[in-house]
Design a protein around this motif. Structure first.
Motif, PDB file in Angstrom:
ATOM      1  N   ALA A   6      -6.078   3.161  -5.846  1.00 43.32           N
ATOM      2  CA  ALA A   6      -7.450   3.207  -5.332  1.00 43.32           C
ATOM      3  C   ALA A   6      -7.986   4.629  -5.370  1.00 43.32           C
ATOM      4  O   ALA A   6      -9.180   4.845  -5.599  1.00 43.32           O
ATOM      5  N   LYS A   7      -7.110   5.594  -5.179  1.00 44.19           N
ATOM      6  CA  LYS A   7      -7.554   6.980  -5.085  1.00 44.19           C
ATOM      7  C   LYS A   7      -7.850   7.612  -6.444  1.00 44.19           C
ATOM      8  O   LYS A   7      -8.471   8.670  -6.498  1.00 44.19           O
ATOM      9  N   CYS A  64      -7.646   4.489   2.612  1.00 39.39           N
ATOM     10  CA  CYS A  64      -9.008   4.884   2.236  1.00 39.39           C
ATOM     11  C   CYS A  64      -8.979   5.903   1.103  1.00 39.39           C
ATOM     12  O   CYS A  64      -8.421   6.997   1.259  1.00 39.39           O
ATOM     13  N   PRO A  65      -9.596   5.597  -0.049  1.00 40.93           N
ATOM     14  CA  PRO A  65      -9.538   6.514  -1.184  1.00 40.93           C
ATOM     15  C   PRO A  65     -10.639   7.558  -1.201  1.00 40.93           C
ATOM     16  O   PRO A  65     -10.601   8.485  -2.007  1.00 40.93           O
ATOM     17  N   ASN A 115      -1.108   2.605  -3.181  1.00 41.40           N
ATOM     18  CA  ASN A 115      -2.307   3.215  -2.617  1.00 41.40           C
ATOM     19  C   ASN A 115      -2.969   4.201  -3.580  1.00 41.40           C
ATOM     20  O   ASN A 115      -4.186   4.371  -3.590  1.00 41.40           O
ATOM     21  N   TRP A 116      -2.172   4.844  -4.432  1.00 41.31           N
ATOM     22  CA  TRP A 116      -2.694   5.838  -5.370  1.00 41.31           C
ATOM     23  C   TRP A 116      -3.665   5.215  -6.373  1.00 41.31           C
ATOM     24  O   TRP A 116      -4.532   5.912  -6.917  1.00 41.31           O
ATOM     25  N   PRO A 163     -14.591   7.064  -5.672  1.00 43.77           N
ATOM     26  CA  PRO A 163     -13.864   7.507  -4.475  1.00 43.77           C
ATOM     27  C   PRO A 163     -13.337   8.937  -4.597  1.00 43.77           C
ATOM     28  O   PRO A 163     -13.316   9.672  -3.606  1.00 43.77           O
ATOM     29  N   HIS A 183       0.812  -1.217   0.000  1.00 41.74           N
ATOM     30  CA  HIS A 183       0.000   0.000   0.000  1.00 41.74           C
ATOM     31  C   HIS A 183       0.849   1.273   0.000  1.00 41.74           C
ATOM     32  O   HIS A 183       0.376   2.338  -0.392  1.00 41.74           O
TER      33      HIS A 183
END
Length: 490
Positions: free
Chosen positions: A36-37, A389-390, A33-34, A42, A29
């Motif tokens: 998902a964002k 969390c996105p 992680n980016w 989201p 992550h």
């Protein structure tokens, strides 16, 4: 060439975001992680206006490449469609307006009304997140545990065993039904879900109609062989009239790749033909619908490593207590904020190393994360859910900040305590409380021989659940955490 580029990009995006959901070590992550964002919904929920406008701009330039490259559910449909061995299996069909636009309206109304389960059921990124977390990740863990057994046999520590358990039977059923439905739709019709049900696809279709680059016919070269229509997974090419429904085209490149006469090109497109514009949604209706979606979405947004802890024994067969107020993760600010912004993608649940997060069993918030402490507790040094969390439902916090956030407070249930039921000494809750909110006191202050029982300082308790987790009482802990609707700072 278009198809090869699209396929490579889609494969890279899909593999990486799938690994983000599967990873239980907390390693990936930091780098992924980016992914998902940058998902559309989201980004809307997180009020990331720059990203939303960027995705819209990409659609206005290239068409619906978001659906064919970035969206994991879109790429997943292409993978499922490959199980159909038959070539030239598709055909042109008209847009199913009577289903497509009402689904979008229902989606918006569900979001505004706070019917989270229906809202998340229709969201494409969330649908794939449920499948990846609830179905694929346990299989991934089982494979890891098998390798751990083999490694242990050869005295190797390359792998370690991790717990695998059912987080939520209702969500498992929903994920399984979604997977089966996607398989049937993709196997039979390619992008049927993408162009008939998906609300994000419908939103982007409003912009894709006016994209700069389009799949266009050279009518002088076309021989009406129909191969373009038979290989169009979006069922949007009518070879008889040499027209393309750009609102449904996901720019996959299959038509260009299969055309033997070079009659199809991806280039700066001509204005939508008169015949096509007659089939399109009226401009005023389109503007109203699009404005409703974006404004309502913005209003909605406003309104694993193995557990080791100095000799803690593994505790099993606990039953979750009935909490009057659900526990939500530190960083979510309040139950209301989480309910409004969460897309139910399950990423925080898949990333939780302490097995504290699981899908809610509440019908209205069925797929949103809630906390319970039968398999672990929320460690003060862990902030992973806030990092992944996105949608802004769980805002990013640092470790010092987390230790000052009170998500709930501990409650002692006298009748369940083993000190009284079994007449033994305990004190597990006090020894393992990281905030020092529990101390052992005599049940009867006037009797030096009375048993020692826990006393809770609610002002100092952060609600981490360490006391609930280590409590030896069965099936219900003698001490549990009651949630706070609005988190407090201590």
């Amino acid at each position: 060439m278009l198809r090869k580029i699209r396929t490579i990009l889609a494969a890279v995006f899909f593999v990486l975001i799938t690994l983000l959901f599967l990873d239980f070590t907390g390693t990936l992550h930091h780098w992924l992680n980016w992914m998902a964002k940058i998902q559309f919904l989201p980004a809307v929920m997180a009020l990331n206006l720059v990203l939303v406008l960027t995705l819209i701009a990409l659609t206005l330039i290239f068409g619906r490449i978001y659906c064919s490259i970035i969206c994991p559910l879109g790429v997943f449909q292409d993978i499922l469609a490959r199980f159909h061995r038959k070539k030239n299996k598709y055909s042109y069909s008209k847009e199913v307006r009577w289903l497509r636009y009402p689904v979008l309206v229902v989606f918006v109304i569900a979001g505004v009304a706070g019917i989270g389960s229906l809202f998340q059921l229709l969201a494409p990124y969330s649908s794939y997140g449920r499948i990846a977390t609830i179905i694929f990740q346990p299989l991934w863990k089982l494979g890891n545990n098998l390798l751990a057994m083999v490694a242990e046999h050869y005295e190797s520590y390359a792998f370690y065993s991790v717990d695998t358990w059912m987080r939520s039977l209702p969500v498992l059923i929903i994920a399984a039904v979604t997977l089966v439905a996607l398989f049937i739709l993709a196997w039979r019709g390619g992008r049927t879900y993408c162009n008939t049900i998906c609300p994000v696809g419908t939103i982007l279709s409003f912009f894709a109609r006016f994209s700069w680059l389009k799949i266009s016919f050279d009518e002088d070269k076309c021989r009406n062989c129909s191969l373009c229509s038979k290989n169009c997974k979006a069922a949007c090419i009518d070879y008889k009239t040499h027209t393309v429904d750009y609102s449904r085209c996901v720019v996959c490149g299959n038509c260009i790749d299969n055309c033997k006469f070079g009659a199809l090109k991806y280039k700066a497109g001509k204005p939508v033909s008169k015949e096509k514009s007659n089939d399109a949604v009226d401009a005023s209706k389109r503007s109203f619908l699009l404005a409703s979606v974006l404004v309502s979405s913005a209003a909605l947004a406003q309104k694993k490593e193995k557990l080791m802890d100095g000799g803690l024994a593994e505790i099993e067969d606990k039953v979750a207590p009935k909490r009057q107020t659900p526990l939500t993760p530190p960083g979510s600010l309040s139950f209301d904020n989480l309910a409004k912004r969460c897309t139910g993608c399950q990423l925080c649940i898949s990333e939780c190393p302490n097995q504290v997060l699981r899908p809610s069993s509440d019908l209205i918030h069925l797929m949103q994360p809630t906390m319970s402490y039968e398999h672990g507790y929320c460690r003060p040094e862990c902030t992973r859910c806030s990092e992944v969390c996105p949608a802004g439902a769980i805002q990013k916090i640092d470790k010092p900040e987390k230790t000052s956030i009170q998500i709930g407070h501990a409650v002692w249930i006298k009748k369940n305590c083993v000190v009284l039921t079994d007449e033994v000494e305990c004190g597990n809750c006090a020894r393992h409380c990281p905030s020092g909110a529990i101390e052992m006191v005599q049940l009867d202050p006037n009797d030096d021989e009375s048993p020692m029982v826990p006393a809770i300082n609610e002002a100092a308790c952060i609600g981490c659940g360490a006391c609930e987790y280590v409590c030896p009482s069965r099936p219900f802990s003698a001490i549990y955490v009651e949630g706070h609707e609005v988190h407090r700072k201590i």
